[in-house]
Design a protein around this motif. Structure first.
Motif, PDB file in Angstrom:
ATOM      1  N   UNK A  67       0.834  -1.206   0.000  1.00 62.07           N
ATOM      2  CA  UNK A  67       0.000   0.000   0.000  1.00 62.07           C
ATOM      3  C   UNK A  67       0.870   1.257   0.000  1.00 62.07           C
ATOM      4  N   UNK A  68       1.942   1.228   0.810  1.00 60.49           N
ATOM      5  CA  UNK A  68       2.851   2.364   0.872  1.00 60.49           C
ATOM      6  C   UNK A  68       3.504   2.604  -0.490  1.00 60.49           C
ATOM      7  N   UNK A  69       3.918   1.520  -1.150  1.00 60.86           N
ATOM      8  CA  UNK A  69       4.530   1.635  -2.470  1.00 60.86           C
ATOM      9  C   UNK A  69       3.533   2.215  -3.477  1.00 60.86           C
ATOM     10  N   UNK A  70       2.264   1.684  -3.430  1.00 59.42           N
ATOM     11  CA  UNK A  70       1.240   2.219  -4.329  1.00 59.42           C
ATOM     12  C   UNK A  70       0.970   3.695  -4.021  1.00 59.42           C
ATOM     13  N   UNK A  71       0.899   4.017  -2.732  1.00 62.10           N
ATOM     14  CA  UNK A  71       0.647   5.402  -2.339  1.00 62.10           C
ATOM     15  C   UNK A  71       1.797   6.300  -2.789  1.00 62.10           C
ATOM     16  N   UNK A  72       3.042   5.798  -2.646  1.00 58.08           N
ATOM     17  CA  UNK A  72       4.198   6.585  -3.076  1.00 58.08           C
ATOM     18  C   UNK A  72       4.168   6.792  -4.594  1.00 58.08           C
ATOM     19  N   UNK A  73       3.802   5.721  -5.327  1.00 54.50           N
ATOM     20  CA  UNK A  73       3.694   5.826  -6.786  1.00 54.50           C
ATOM     21  C   UNK A  73       2.619   6.842  -7.166  1.00 54.50           C
ATOM     22  N   UNK A  74       1.467   6.756  -6.469  1.00 52.26           N
ATOM     23  CA  UNK A  74       0.391   7.708  -6.737  1.00 52.26           C
ATOM     24  C   UNK A  74       0.824   9.127  -6.391  1.00 52.26           C
ATOM     25  N   UNK A  75       1.573   9.263  -5.284  1.00 56.25           N
ATOM     26  CA  UNK A  75       2.065  10.587  -4.889  1.00 56.25           C
ATOM     27  C   UNK A  75       3.025  11.131  -5.944  1.00 56.25           C
ATOM     28  N   UNK A  76       3.943  10.258  -6.421  1.00 55.34           N
ATOM     29  CA  UNK A  76       4.877  10.693  -7.469  1.00 55.34           C
ATOM     30  C   UNK A  76       4.121  11.104  -8.724  1.00 55.34           C
ATOM     31  N   UNK A  77       3.109  10.303  -9.093  1.00 49.55           N
ATOM     32  CA  UNK A  77       2.312  10.629 -10.280  1.00 49.55           C
ATOM     33  C   UNK A  77       1.568  11.943 -10.071  1.00 49.55           C
TER      34      UNK A  77
END
Length: 197
Positions: A67-77
């Motif tokens: 979830x953290x990785x997905x959230x970080x990816x979404x944050x980067x996007x």
């Protein structure tokens, strides 16, 4: 945890009892074995339960990491999209400023063109009036010229008539006075034979 504490307490008690009588030791050992067996049976489910909890905790940690990785990816996007939006906004702002400048320049050009057109219309009216006045003066001059020509023609006709009358009168006087040759001016001669000088 409770089973580990129980097992540790039993082992401590056995050590403290180990220096007494061998029968007691045996009885103690038997009771320790029974207690150890009961502690062991209590420890195995606890260990299994702890292993299960550890697996669940590990799975939860993995899920949280995912979830953290997905959230970080979404944050980067989202940050990249925000940067792109800021760049587009800056470009649009620059284009809007440029459009405002061009609109202002076009408005000034339109006002200048309107002023020039108004000046041209005024000049056209003035020039038209001047042309009308010149035409009127030309007409008047033509009339005056025609009147002058008519007057000159009349004066020329009168002059010719007077010259002719004077020439005839002189000729008549001279012919009466003399029956011979008579002297006349070249103008009178040319006039009499019909060739102008």
């Amino acid at each position: 945890m409770q089973a580990k504490r129980t097992l540790a307490n039993v082992l401590r008690r056995d050590r403290s009892l180990g220096a007494s009588d061998p029968d007691d030791r045996f009885a103690t050992a038997s009771s320790s074995d029974v207690e150890l067996e009961s502690a062991d049976t209590a420890v195995v489910p606890t260990t299994d339960r702890l292993a299960e909890q550890e697996e669940r905790a590990s799975a939860q940690v993995q899920q949280l990491n995912d979830r953290l990785l997905r959230a970080r990816t979404q944050l980067d996007a989202a940050m990249a999209a925000d940067e792109r939006a800021e760049a587009v906004l800056a470009e649009l702002s620059a284009a809007l400023r440029q459009l405002g400048k061009e609109t202002e320049a076009a408005e000034k050009e339109r006002a200048l063109t309107e002023l020039e057109n108004q000046c041209v219309r005024e000049d056209e009216d003035t020039i038209g009036a001047e042309i009308g006045a010149v035409k009127q003066r030309v007409r008047e001059s033509v009339k005056e010229l025609e009147a002058t020509r008519a007057s000159e023609a009349m004066a020329t006709a009168k002059l010719r008539a007077a010259v002719e009358a004077a020439t005839l009168a002189r000729a008549a006087v001279i012919s009466q006075q003399m029956s011979g040759n008579m002297t006349i001016s070249r103008f009178e001669y040319e006039y009499l034979i019909g060739r102008p000088c």
